[in-house]
Design an enzyme around this catalytic site. Structure first.
Site, PDB file in Angstrom:
ATOM      1  N   ASP A  56      17.608 -39.525  27.220  1.00  0.00           N
ATOM      2  CA  ASP A  56      18.728 -40.098  26.457  1.00  0.00           C
ATOM      3  C   ASP A  56      18.826 -41.608  26.652  1.00  0.00           C
ATOM      4  O   ASP A  56      19.887 -42.132  26.993  1.00  0.00           O
ATOM      5  CB  ASP A  56      20.048 -39.428  26.879  1.00  0.00           C
ATOM      6  CG  ASP A  56      19.985 -37.918  26.798  1.00  0.00           C
ATOM      7  OD1 ASP A  56      19.512 -37.408  25.770  1.00  0.00           O
ATOM      8  OD2 ASP A  56      20.397 -37.246  27.762  1.00  0.00           O
ATOM      9  N   GLU A 212      24.282 -34.787  17.765  1.00  0.00           N
ATOM     10  CA  GLU A 212      24.636 -35.425  19.044  1.00  0.00           C
ATOM     11  C   GLU A 212      24.064 -36.836  19.114  1.00  0.00           C
ATOM     12  O   GLU A 212      23.404 -37.312  18.197  1.00  0.00           O
ATOM     13  CB  GLU A 212      24.090 -34.580  20.205  1.00  0.00           C
ATOM     14  CG  GLU A 212      22.594 -34.377  20.157  1.00  0.00           C
ATOM     15  CD  GLU A 212      22.100 -33.321  21.126  1.00  0.00           C
ATOM     16  OE1 GLU A 212      22.921 -32.518  21.609  1.00  0.00           O
ATOM     17  OE2 GLU A 212      20.890 -33.291  21.394  1.00  0.00           O
TER      18      GLU A 212
END
Length: 528
Positions: A56, A212
């Site tokens: 991420d 997301e």
């Protein structure tokens, strides 16, 4: 991956061996901890730009400087921050989060009115299982504040944005958004749904819809919302990058006509599950996407940081230009390369977080377990074995590598060298008062056979040859006895969940302590 790019390197974490053992021990090289280096030295680079577990990735451009940070999950000190001037060569700066607040998921860096903020979603036990925290500082180097509970629950993947009216927002998974205070430290509005995502074709093989990782970019009168969809793991073709835009922070959001702009389309591509992107302007004004992906066949290394050029079409949409990332590409121009990794000549306190991290430490006194003196790390025992010892681990970014360490136990202690995914999935070799301890698939084996040996002080080594790991021990660091070999390709998220990676490390269990010296890491060619 071409083995000429696998720079031999050393984690020279101890500058002096134990006095009684050093006389006969083989000399230890020094070097740079940096894993595979992306910069080819000829104006080109080859992905990954930051090898090993960098999940991420989130990048902030701050003048000439770029800062990146990643999900740190159960590793503490957490929220590692890295620095670059060219988006290719990266150096660790600090670990921003020392206080153990739980399992840290995908976060976001922001700079607003001269101050830096990191928004942190945390998975915890209790009646509020998902919470959002914020830390802040005057410099990316810190010191960072203690985490502040924003009282925003059940959301992940915050993305900071400032609207056309100057008001601040956090965007979250599921197309949700929350208005936050002008000082950026608390919520002032309720959770509201503002974006529905891009409709994924029914015949695509994905993990799930999984909207997301929202990142908001304001450019040329538009707000661009970059999101991940499809699931971050699972099938190789799961993850993707989609884009929507609006003239207002309040929407409505129009999907890009050529979504997804990034996706692994086939399982034979070199990088799987590519997604969770940040769009960033390079030093020469051209634009890039930074995101993560799994290396084909090497999920054990975790999600690695990838860099891909993009262009802006005449009608104002981003288009990715990197293809499947199998070939070298021209580096971003206008930036300075600098160092990659961090040169080490011995233990230092700032290594905790930049290099070493505790896996799932208990409480907030975890750093008290460590003592540094005379080039030796003393680690106080905890638990009954590697599973509950909160081992000290570090990121490995090579397909094949070798790790060695000198270990000595004191008191009622077992300690040694491990490859650790989580408390249920690890392998290793440890010292004990009367025998060696061998671990496989998270369990101690009733092995090795034979007479008990004095195993209070030994050199230990592991060789990971493309997911086949072999453990060795030695009295002098020259003549090695091979113990066991294991196949560890399944020690990954798709088997064990948790979004982690398989990391080398050291552990100490029991009521005593262990001393470690000369921990070294060296990249190897396949089957070397």
């Amino acid at each position: 991956m071409d083995t000429t790019r696998r720079q031999a390197l050393t984690l020279a974490l101890a500058s002096a061996a134990f006095p009684a053992a050093s006389a006969s021990a083989a000399p230890r090289p020094t070097g740079v901890e940096g894993q595979r280096r992306a910069d080819l030295g000829d104006g080109r680079f080859l992905n990954p730009v930051l090898a090993g577990d960098r999940p991420d990735p989130n990048v902030l451009k701050d003048g000439r400087d770029y800062y990146a940070t990643f999900s740190s999950f159960q590793y503490y000190p957490g929220v590692p921050i890295w620095h670059s001037r060219d988006l290719v060569n990266w150096t660790p700066v600090t670990a921003a989060l020392k206080t153990n607040i739980g399992n840290v998921w995908a976060l976001d860096i922001a700079k607003h009115n001269g101050r830096y903020f990191i928004y942190i979603p945390v998975l915890v036990d209790g009646d509020r299982p998902l919470r959002t925290y914020v830390i802040h500082a005057d410099s990316m180097k810190g010191p960072w504040s203690e985490p502040i509970d924003m009282r925003i629950d059940n959301m992940i993947d915050p993305g900071h944005a400032v609207g056309e009216d100057g008001k601040r927002y956090l965007f979250f998974n599921g197309g949700n958004r929350v208005r936050i205070s002008d000082d950026g430290l608390s919520a002032t509005g309720k959770i509201e749904h503002v974006y529905g995502g891009w409709p994924i074709p029914q015949d695509w093989i994905i993990e799930g819809f999984a909207l997301e990782g929202p990142k908001v970019l304001r450019k040329d009168g538009w707000f661009y919302l970059f999101s991940g969809q499809g699931g971050t793991a699972g099938p190789p073709t799961s993850h993707m990058v989609v884009v929507a835009r609006s003239r207002s922070i309040d929407g409505p959001w129009e999907n890009c006509p050529h979504n997804p702009i990034v996706r692994t389309a086939r399982r034979d591509e070199p990088w799987w599950s590519r997604g969770h992107a940040t769009a960033i302007e390079g030093p020469d004004g051209k634009w890039w996407l930074v995101y993560h992906g799994y290396e084909n066949g090497f999920r054990t290394l975790g999600r690695q940081m990838l860099l891909e050029p993009i262009e802006w079409t005449a009608d104002g949409w981003p288009r990715a230009l990197g293809g499947d990332l199998s070939r070298p590409m021209p580096k971003p121009r206008g930036g300075s390369g600098g160092a990659h990794g961090l040169a080490l000549s011995g233990f230092s306190p700032d290594m905790f977080g930049t290099k070493l991290a505790f896996q799932a430490p208990r409480g907030n006194d975890y750093l008290d377990r460590v003592k540094l003196a005379g080039g030796v790390l003393t680690l106080k025992g905890q638990g009954s074995g590697p599973a509950d010892a909160s081992p000290l681990v570090f990121v490995a970014g090579d397909r094949s590598y070798e790790v060695t360490v000198e270990a000595e136990i004191e008191g009622d202690t077992a300690a040694g060298l491990v490859l650790f995914y989580n408390e249920k999935l690890f392998c290793g070799l440890g010292l004990g008062p009367e025998r060696l301890h061998a671990y496989r698939i998270g369990q101690e084996e009733r092995w090795p056979p034979g007479a008990p040996i004095d195993a209070r002080r030994l050199h230990l080594k592991l060789v990971n040859d493309e997911n086949v790991v072999t453990f060795f021990h030695s009295r002098d660091g020259r003549q090695w006895t091979k113990e066991r070999s294991f196949e560890v390709a399944g020690y990954n998220h798709n088997v064990a969940d948790g979004f982690l990676s398989l990391r080398p490390g050291i552990y100490a269990a029991g009521s005593g302590s262990a001393r470690f010296a000369n921990l070294t890491y060296r990249a190897r060619g396949p089957s070397a």
